[in-house]
Scaffold this active site. Structure first.
Site, PDB file in Angstrom:
ATOM      1  N   LYS B  74       0.848  -1.198   0.000  1.00 19.81           N
ATOM      2  CA  LYS B  74       0.000   0.000   0.000  1.00 19.81           C
ATOM      3  C   LYS B  74       0.882   1.246   0.000  1.00 19.81           C
ATOM      4  CE  LYS B  74      -3.939   1.795   2.722  1.00 19.81           C
ATOM      5  NZ  LYS B  74      -4.848   1.485   3.847  1.00 19.81           N
ATOM      6  N   SER B 149      -9.735   1.489   3.034  1.00 20.94           N
ATOM      7  CA  SER B 149      -8.881   2.288   2.193  1.00 20.94           C
ATOM      8  C   SER B 149      -7.833   1.501   1.398  1.00 20.94           C
ATOM      9  CB  SER B 149      -8.146   3.316   3.062  1.00 20.94           C
ATOM     10  OG  SER B 149      -7.297   2.660   3.987  1.00 20.94           O
ATOM     11  N   SER B 173      -9.945  -1.171   7.009  1.00 13.55           N
ATOM     12  CA  SER B 173      -9.406  -0.906   5.672  1.00 13.55           C
ATOM     13  C   SER B 173      -8.727  -2.076   4.968  1.00 13.55           C
ATOM     14  CB  SER B 173      -8.428   0.265   5.733  1.00 13.55           C
ATOM     15  OG  SER B 173      -9.124   1.452   5.957  1.00 13.55           O
TER      16      SER B 173
END
Lengths: 92, 471
Positions: B74, B149, B173
């Site tokens: 990420k 996210s 997330s």
């Protein structure tokens, strides 16, 4: 009740510019969110003591870790040093 | 290929790490333009790593447990010499000065870091629509969000662009996008994985998590990245089990908690699937036990106050002096700060404002302190529940993946997407989302297991059996 002025004040405290339009958008959303937060008032928390929320059962030594190599590596990233301090570019 | 198959192929010499890496690079090249899961592919570095692994094998050296496995990270996880932007204009030009512990551990296990994945700006969002690098499309239905996210990581795994990816989970997330994309997402208990080198959003809730196609793969990656780290004082010093060796023959003797009232008012299809999951677990030998976590329903307001307050503090460092965009046209310090903090997107600004407001002297006690105290009570509720059961079963999300832009008119309805997952971050629990069936539109449904901190093996085992039984 949250007002536009509250939003503007919070923006100011956070050192951010909040435009008139943004303040208008946030006002309604924050009002709804804090309405939700008001539900918490119904819970009795009088005798609640705060602990380290997630680590309460896992005490640890509170000691500084010194890593000379890492420190040297970070210092090497600065272009210049002055009197044992990193010299950085002037912003104003 | 599963991660186990890749490792076996590379260690046996059936395939080279370079072949595996080239295969996944080709997958990214083909699929990423329509999905936008990767914001940068480290093609040159990934191939160099793969060749180094092959050279290691040629020298007769023992390979790591993730030999030749490409992993996406990420965009808020640092990897020295590579950009880490949190998909924000604020960090558009930031290059990591050091490598996070999780990436160090992956590299030490001979994994190949293949690129950085898209995310909601500063990990604030549940739909991956707040990224400045464009929305991510759910591979199951390109018109829908992948969740967030860690939407880029989830979409990359679901589309077969990578066998595993790292995400971060502050309110769901990792688990929520895993549920939306039909893959596995696991967030360990707070402190199990080092946060060193992970860009902070809300420090008391942030945890690195793993997204993979199946439970065994996710467990193996977890095993590699978990453990105490001297660079993160909140990481816990406790031995990390070989999770994949903890899978039992069946679920006999396992007590699965079903929280009272959790399914009330829920979307009927998701409710039915969660009930079916419970039934399946019972068939596998588990005992179903009703548990009471009455205050868990207050997790969401607590979550938004506490994490926003922490964000307002953590993101204070982006002032153009310490970090972030620097506006050189300002005439005085006040306007310098304001201009340098202007690149934050609408959602990030909103969370900073929420947090700052909750921390003002007028609101501190009734908002922040109250939320912190209720958090204590919620944690106690879960502690009591776990004295009776091994794991707790819940839905992962109240809905399946929604259409891109569908909730733009009512952003607060997006906050409800975290309803079941943020409880885990408020309580510091271990949580996993595992796919279990689809809705009438063919969209994946995830169910979630919760377990206590440092007992991740329990949720991994329950999820492993449910996954096996649902195939």
């Amino acid at each position: 009740m949250i007002t536009k002025q509250d939003v503007e004040l919070a923006g100011k405290l956070a050192r951010m510019t909040v435009s008139e339009q943004e303040a208008g958008i946030y006002e309604g959303q924050l009002r709804a969110l804090f309405g939700w937060v008001n539900d918490l008032k119904a819970i009795n928390t009088e005798d609640v003591k705060l602990t380290n929320v997630t680590l309460a059962a896992h005490t640890r030594q509170d000691k500084a870790v010194t890593d000379e190599q890492a420190a040297a590596k970070l210092r090497a990233m600065f272009a210049q040093e002055l009197n044992d301090q990193a010299k950085v570019k002037k912003v104003l | 290929m599963t991660i186990f198959e890749i490792v076996k192929a590379v260690t046996s010499g059936e395939k080279t790490a370079e072949e595996i890496t080239r295969y996944y690079l080709a997958q990214i090249k083909e699929k990423n333009p329509s999905i936008n899961a990767f914001v940068e592919v480290f093609e040159k570095d990934a191939l160099a790593q793969a060749k180094a692994i092959d050279a290691k094998k040629a020298r007769g050296e023992k390979l790591g447990v993730l030999a030749g496995v490409p992993v996406g990270i990420k965009d808020n996880i640092l990897y020295e010499g590579h950009k880490a932007t949190c998909c924000s204009k604020m960090l558009a030009n930031y290059t990591a000065a050091y490598t996070s512990t999780v990436v160090e551990k992956l590299l030490a296990a001979d994994a190949v870091i293949i690129g950085r994945t898209n995310m909601d700006e500063f990990a604030m969002g549940s739909s991956n629509q707040t990224s400045v690098l464009g929305v991510v499309h759910n591979p199951v239905d390109l018109e829908r969000v992948p969740g967030g996210s860690s939407g880029g990581s989830a979409a990359a795994v679901a589309a077969g662009m990578v066998p595993a990816a790292l995400g971060t989970d502050t309110g769901g997330s990792v688990r929520q996008p895993a549920g939306f994309c039909g893959i596995v997402g696991v967030k360990p208990g707070y402190g199990r994985i080092s946060r060193y080198g992970v860009i902070a959003f809300a420090s008391s809730a942030d945890q690195v998590g793993v997204l993979a196609a199946n439970v065994a793969d996710a467990s193996l990656v977890m095993e590699v990245i978990a453990g105490k780290d001297a660079h993160d004082s909140t990481s816990i010093d406790s031995p990390v089990p070989h999770y994949t060796q903890q899978f039992t023959k069946d679920l006999k003797g396992v007590k699965v908690g079903l929280p009272k009232g959790f399914l009330d008012g829920l979307n009927p299809t998701i409710k039915k699937q969660t009930e079916l999951a419970a039934q399946k677990l019972q068939e596998l030998g588990a005992e179903l036990v009703e548990v009471d976590v009455p205050l868990a329903k207050y997790s969401a307001p607590c979550y938004y106050i506490i994490t926003s307050a922490e964000a307002s503090s953590n993101l204070g460092r982006y002032d153009g002096i310490r970090y972030g965009y620097s506006d050189q046209t300002a005439k005085d310090l006040k306007s310098y700060y304001e201009a340098s903090r202007a690149p934050f997107g609408l959602e990030v600004k909103k969370r900073i404002i929420i947090g700052t407001y909750a921390l003002t002297s007028e609101r501190y006690e009734e908002c922040f302190l109250k939320a912190m105290k209720v958090r204590e009570l919620i944690r106690e509720d879960f502690k009591k529940a776990f004295s009776k059961v091994d794991v707790i079963l819940t839905p992962t999300s109240p809905t399946t993946a929604f259409k891109i832009g569908e909730k733009d008119e009512n952003p607060l309805s997006l906050y409800l997407a975290d309803l079941y997952t943020c409880q885990g971050n408020i309580g510091g629990l271990a949580g996993i989302s595992v796919p279990f069936g689809k809705d009438e539109k063919g969209l994946p449904i995830g169910v979630q297991f919760y377990g206590p901190i440092l007992e991740e093996e329990k949720i991994l085992n329950a999820a492993y059996h449910l996954e096996k039984a649902s195939k």
